[in-house]
Scaffold this motif. Structure first.
Motif, PDB file in Angstrom:
ATOM      1  N   LEU A 129      39.062  34.552 -94.566  1.00  0.00           N
ATOM      2  CA  LEU A 129      38.653  33.256 -95.111  1.00  0.00           C
ATOM      3  C   LEU A 129      37.539  33.405 -96.140  1.00  0.00           C
ATOM      4  CD1 LEU A 129      38.424  30.593 -92.224  1.00  0.00           C
ATOM      5  CD2 LEU A 129      39.942  30.574 -94.210  1.00  0.00           C
ATOM      6  N   SER A 130      36.552  34.252 -95.843  1.00  0.00           N
ATOM      7  CA  SER A 130      35.427  34.344 -96.777  1.00  0.00           C
ATOM      8  C   SER A 130      35.829  35.064 -98.069  1.00  0.00           C
ATOM      9  CB  SER A 130      34.198  34.975 -96.121  1.00  0.00           C
ATOM     10  OG  SER A 130      34.503  36.224 -95.610  1.00  0.00           O
ATOM     11  N   ILE A 131      36.812  35.974 -97.979  1.00  0.00           N
ATOM     12  CA  ILE A 131      37.313  36.621 -99.212  1.00  0.00           C
ATOM     13  C   ILE A 131      38.057  35.592-100.067  1.00  0.00           C
ATOM     14  CG2 ILE A 131      38.965  38.334-100.095  1.00  0.00           C
ATOM     15  CD1 ILE A 131      38.075  40.088 -97.595  1.00  0.00           C
ATOM     16  N   LEU A 132      38.832  34.716 -99.423  1.00  0.00           N
ATOM     17  CA  LEU A 132      39.506  33.635-100.149  1.00  0.00           C
ATOM     18  C   LEU A 132      38.473  32.715-100.822  1.00  0.00           C
ATOM     19  CD1 LEU A 132      42.088  32.038-100.900  1.00  0.00           C
ATOM     20  CD2 LEU A 132      41.889  30.841 -98.710  1.00  0.00           C
ATOM     21  N   ALA A 133      37.403  32.401-100.096  1.00  0.00           N
ATOM     22  CA  ALA A 133      36.333  31.560-100.661  1.00  0.00           C
ATOM     23  C   ALA A 133      35.718  32.231-101.896  1.00  0.00           C
ATOM     24  CB  ALA A 133      35.254  31.309 -99.604  1.00  0.00           C
ATOM     25  N   LEU A 134      35.545  33.544-101.800  1.00  0.00           N
ATOM     26  CA  LEU A 134      34.977  34.330-102.902  1.00  0.00           C
ATOM     27  C   LEU A 134      35.844  34.201-104.152  1.00  0.00           C
ATOM     28  CD1 LEU A 134      32.459  36.098-102.770  1.00  0.00           C
ATOM     29  CD2 LEU A 134      33.898  38.057-102.258  1.00  0.00           C
ATOM     30  N   ILE A 135      37.165  34.353-103.971  1.00  0.00           N
ATOM     31  CA  ILE A 135      38.118  34.275-105.095  1.00  0.00           C
ATOM     32  C   ILE A 135      38.073  32.883-105.724  1.00  0.00           C
ATOM     33  CG2 ILE A 135      40.587  34.350-105.697  1.00  0.00           C
ATOM     34  CD1 ILE A 135      40.837  36.429-103.314  1.00  0.00           C
ATOM     35  N   LEU A 136      38.044  31.840-104.879  1.00  0.00           N
ATOM     36  CA  LEU A 136      38.040  30.459-105.396  1.00  0.00           C
ATOM     37  C   LEU A 136      36.720  30.094-106.073  1.00  0.00           C
ATOM     38  CD1 LEU A 136      39.840  28.455-102.559  1.00  0.00           C
ATOM     39  CD2 LEU A 136      40.571  28.630-104.929  1.00  0.00           C
ATOM     40  N   TRP A 137      35.628  30.727-105.635  1.00  0.00           N
ATOM     41  CA  TRP A 137      34.315  30.325-106.142  1.00  0.00           C
ATOM     42  C   TRP A 137      33.923  31.015-107.441  1.00  0.00           C
ATOM     43  CZ3 TRP A 137      32.330  25.953-105.136  1.00  0.00           C
ATOM     44  CH2 TRP A 137      31.027  25.660-105.539  1.00  0.00           C
ATOM     45  N   ILE A 155      28.453  33.327 -99.885  1.00  0.00           N
ATOM     46  CA  ILE A 155      29.797  33.777 -99.480  1.00  0.00           C
ATOM     47  C   ILE A 155      29.824  35.300 -99.315  1.00  0.00           C
ATOM     48  CG2 ILE A 155      32.264  33.711-100.040  1.00  0.00           C
ATOM     49  CD1 ILE A 155      31.514  31.383-102.046  1.00  0.00           C
ATOM     50  N   ILE A 156      29.139  36.021-100.219  1.00  0.00           N
ATOM     51  CA  ILE A 156      29.104  37.489-100.135  1.00  0.00           C
ATOM     52  C   ILE A 156      28.446  37.932 -98.823  1.00  0.00           C
ATOM     53  CG2 ILE A 156      28.089  39.586-101.162  1.00  0.00           C
ATOM     54  CD1 ILE A 156      28.508  38.198-103.936  1.00  0.00           C
ATOM     55  N   LEU A 157      27.331  37.279 -98.466  1.00  0.00           N
ATOM     56  CA  LEU A 157      26.639  37.624 -97.213  1.00  0.00           C
ATOM     57  C   LEU A 157      27.530  37.393 -95.991  1.00  0.00           C
ATOM     58  CD1 LEU A 157      23.039  36.237 -97.929  1.00  0.00           C
ATOM     59  CD2 LEU A 157      23.671  38.639 -97.640  1.00  0.00           C
ATOM     60  N   VAL A 158      28.246  36.265 -95.990  1.00  0.00           N
ATOM     61  CA  VAL A 158      29.147  35.977 -94.857  1.00  0.00           C
ATOM     62  C   VAL A 158      30.230  37.060 -94.765  1.00  0.00           C
ATOM     63  CG1 VAL A 158      30.857  34.354 -93.914  1.00  0.00           C
ATOM     64  CG2 VAL A 158      28.725  33.486 -94.856  1.00  0.00           C
ATOM     65  N   THR A 159      30.790  37.435 -95.919  1.00  0.00           N
ATOM     66  CA  THR A 159      31.853  38.453 -95.938  1.00  0.00           C
ATOM     67  C   THR A 159      31.349  39.788 -95.378  1.00  0.00           C
ATOM     68  OG1 THR A 159      32.708  37.357 -97.919  1.00  0.00           O
ATOM     69  CG2 THR A 159      33.638  39.502 -97.392  1.00  0.00           C
ATOM     70  N   ILE A 160      30.154  40.202 -95.819  1.00  0.00           N
ATOM     71  CA  ILE A 160      29.574  41.469 -95.325  1.00  0.00           C
ATOM     72  C   ILE A 160      29.336  41.383 -93.813  1.00  0.00           C
ATOM     73  CG2 ILE A 160      27.508  42.954 -95.399  1.00  0.00           C
ATOM     74  CD1 ILE A 160      27.260  42.145 -98.412  1.00  0.00           C
ATOM     75  N   GLY A 161      28.716  40.277 -93.376  1.00  0.00           N
ATOM     76  CA  GLY A 161      28.388  40.110 -91.954  1.00  0.00           C
ATOM     77  C   GLY A 161      29.606  40.143 -91.055  1.00  0.00           C
ATOM     78  N   ILE A 200      34.775  27.171 -98.553  1.00  0.00           N
ATOM     79  CA  ILE A 200      33.437  27.632 -98.126  1.00  0.00           C
ATOM     80  C   ILE A 200      33.111  27.007 -96.761  1.00  0.00           C
ATOM     81  CG2 ILE A 200      30.937  27.550 -98.579  1.00  0.00           C
ATOM     82  CD1 ILE A 200      31.584  27.666-101.569  1.00  0.00           C
ATOM     83  N   ALA A 201      33.395  25.703 -96.628  1.00  0.00           N
ATOM     84  CA  ALA A 201      33.134  25.011 -95.359  1.00  0.00           C
ATOM     85  C   ALA A 201      33.890  25.676 -94.204  1.00  0.00           C
ATOM     86  CB  ALA A 201      33.523  23.540 -95.482  1.00  0.00           C
ATOM     87  N   ALA A 202      35.096  26.187 -94.503  1.00  0.00           N
ATOM     88  CA  ALA A 202      35.902  26.849 -93.462  1.00  0.00           C
ATOM     89  C   ALA A 202      35.223  28.107 -92.923  1.00  0.00           C
ATOM     90  CB  ALA A 202      37.284  27.202 -94.017  1.00  0.00           C
ATOM     91  N   THR A 203      34.358  28.729 -93.744  1.00  0.00           N
ATOM     92  CA  THR A 203      33.687  29.968 -93.312  1.00  0.00           C
ATOM     93  C   THR A 203      32.374  29.699 -92.578  1.00  0.00           C
ATOM     94  OG1 THR A 203      32.319  30.221 -95.320  1.00  0.00           O
ATOM     95  CG2 THR A 203      34.547  31.123 -95.406  1.00  0.00           C
TER      96      THR A 203
END
Length: 411
Positions: free
Chosen positions: A191-199, A100-106, A36-39
């Motif tokens: 990166l944010s999709i990876l964060a989504l999977i991990l979270w 994380i979802i908002l970051v991915t969309i943006g 998450i920090a990476a995003t």
């Protein structure tokens, strides 16, 4: 005899299984925090080195280009106060999933070839990062109470390393495909999709409503806005953000005007963030071991003051040293302020509230920076006055920091 041995061992085995599953869960949680920090920086730091490309392609002014970095900061200011309420209502895990979802969309929207969509995507990813900014320190205080300095250091390092990588590869990535600068901005969706999977696993097991571990010793709610200490931390937060985000927006263009190629200027911005990585890791740990952080604050702000003075000189050997010093100062001041949220409060709830207040007012102040820098440049047709303003701001940071570093808590 063997059966009695067997009976004797089974509670131990259960305990071992429990502790290994607990440590696996903490390991997974830590992995989630780090990704998450990476995003949280890369989508913003990817913009600075390609501002010229975006301007050339879209015809926007320096002021509008400054707005591309100011928009996420305005989103940070608008959304930060609501983050603790969101977490209280739905649980920390779910609130972070929303982030994380908002970051991915943006980030994904910035792939699309439209100026209004570019600005809209930037604002949406800013809202997501705003939630993570406020909630991660609170999650760390709740789930790693004995390792706050270490985990804060790890999350800061991840943020800065990926921020640095984004700055460095932004210009080369723009030249790789026919999508140009859209690819440089959109590729961070990975990166944010990876964060989504991990979270996702943490949301299923998340403790709804149990955001902060309440205890008998929990401090009574304090009116933060009437606390001079809370305002010192807030000013420190705002000024260090203002200095940092102004630099990541305009440093490549300042350096281009001083004779660096656009690719070299992007890598100089990367250097600035890379030197901040070890500092961002070490400073929270050092700060956590000290009762009083005034000495650390003085060293931090001196690096910034000297760094921008060297940049102002325009002498290329001094400029490189200046960029490195600015990086050390930026990393240390960020590490300090994330620890102030924890060290100047008495429990996780107060830490989240101080973090929310400091980020809301702080980012409102910071949002002025990239815009003001662009306006001053358009007005004076040079970088001397904008860089002089950075030196003055670093001196103001020192004054706020000395107040925020004293050994006391709010309330």
């Amino acid at each position: 005899m063997p059966s009695s041995l067997h009976h004797h061992n089974s509670p131990d085995r259960a305990a071992v299984n429990n502790s290994s599953s607990a440590s696996m869960k903490l390991g997974l949680l830590l992995a989630g925090i780090i990704v998450i920090a990476a995003t949280m920086r890369s989508p913003i730091t990817a913009t600075g080195p390609i501002v010229e490309l975006i301007r050339a392609d879209t015809g926007i002014s320096h002021t509008m280009a400054g707005l591309l970095t100011s928009l996420p900061l305005l989103a940070f200011a608008a959304i930060s106060p609501f983050a603790p309420q969101l977490a209280r209502r739905f649980g920390l895990e779910t609130a972070l999933l929303t982030a994380i979802i908002l970051v991915t969309i943006g980030v994904t929207l910035r792939f699309l070839p439209s100026v209004p969509v570019l600005f809209a995507g930037t604002a949406i990813l800013g809202c997501g990062i705003a939630l993570s900014n406020v909630l991660l320190p609170s999650l760390i205080k709740r789930d790693f109470p004995l390792r706050v300095g270490l985990i804060t250091g790890l999350y800061s390092v991840s943020m800065n390393i990926w921020g640095a990588i984004a700055s460095g590869i932004s210009v080369p990535a723009a030249g790789l495909t026919s999508m140009g600068w859209h690819a440089s901005l959109g590729m961070w969706a990975v990166l944010s999709i990876l964060a989504l999977i991990l979270w996702l696993p943490h949301v299923r097991t998340g403790r709804r409503g149990e955001v902060y571990v309440a205890s008998k010793t929990e401090a009574k709610p304090v009116r933060l806005r009437s606390s001079s200490l809370a305002w010192s931390v807030t000013m420190f937060m705002g000024l260090q953000s203002l200095i940092f985000y102004t630099t990541i927006t305009w440093l490549p263009e300042v350096l281009s005007d001083q004779g660096f190629s656009s690719s070299a200027a992007g890598w100089m911005l990367s250097l600035m963030q890379m030197v901040s990585v070890p500092v961002t890791f070490i400073v929270p740990i050092l700060a956590g071991r000290m009762k009083d952080q005034r000495g650390l604050t003085a060293i931090t702000c001196s690096c910034l003051i000297l760094g921008y003075a060297f940049l102002l000189s325009g002498i290329s050997s001094l400029v490189t040293v200046g960029v490195a010093l600015a990086g050390v100062g930026a990393g240390a001041s960020f590490g300090l302020v994330t620890m102030f949220f924890v060290l100047r409060t008495s429990d996780a709830r107060q830490a989240a509230s101080l973090s929310g207040m400091a980020q809301s007012f702080g980012y409102m102040l910071a949002a002025v920076g990239p815009l003001l820098f662009g306006v001053l440049h358009d007005w004076t047709k040079g970088w001397t006055l904008p860089l002089l303003v950075q030196v003055i701001l670093a001196i103001a940071l020192l004054i706020a920091g000395i107040q925020a570093s004293k050994n006391r808590v709010i309330g």
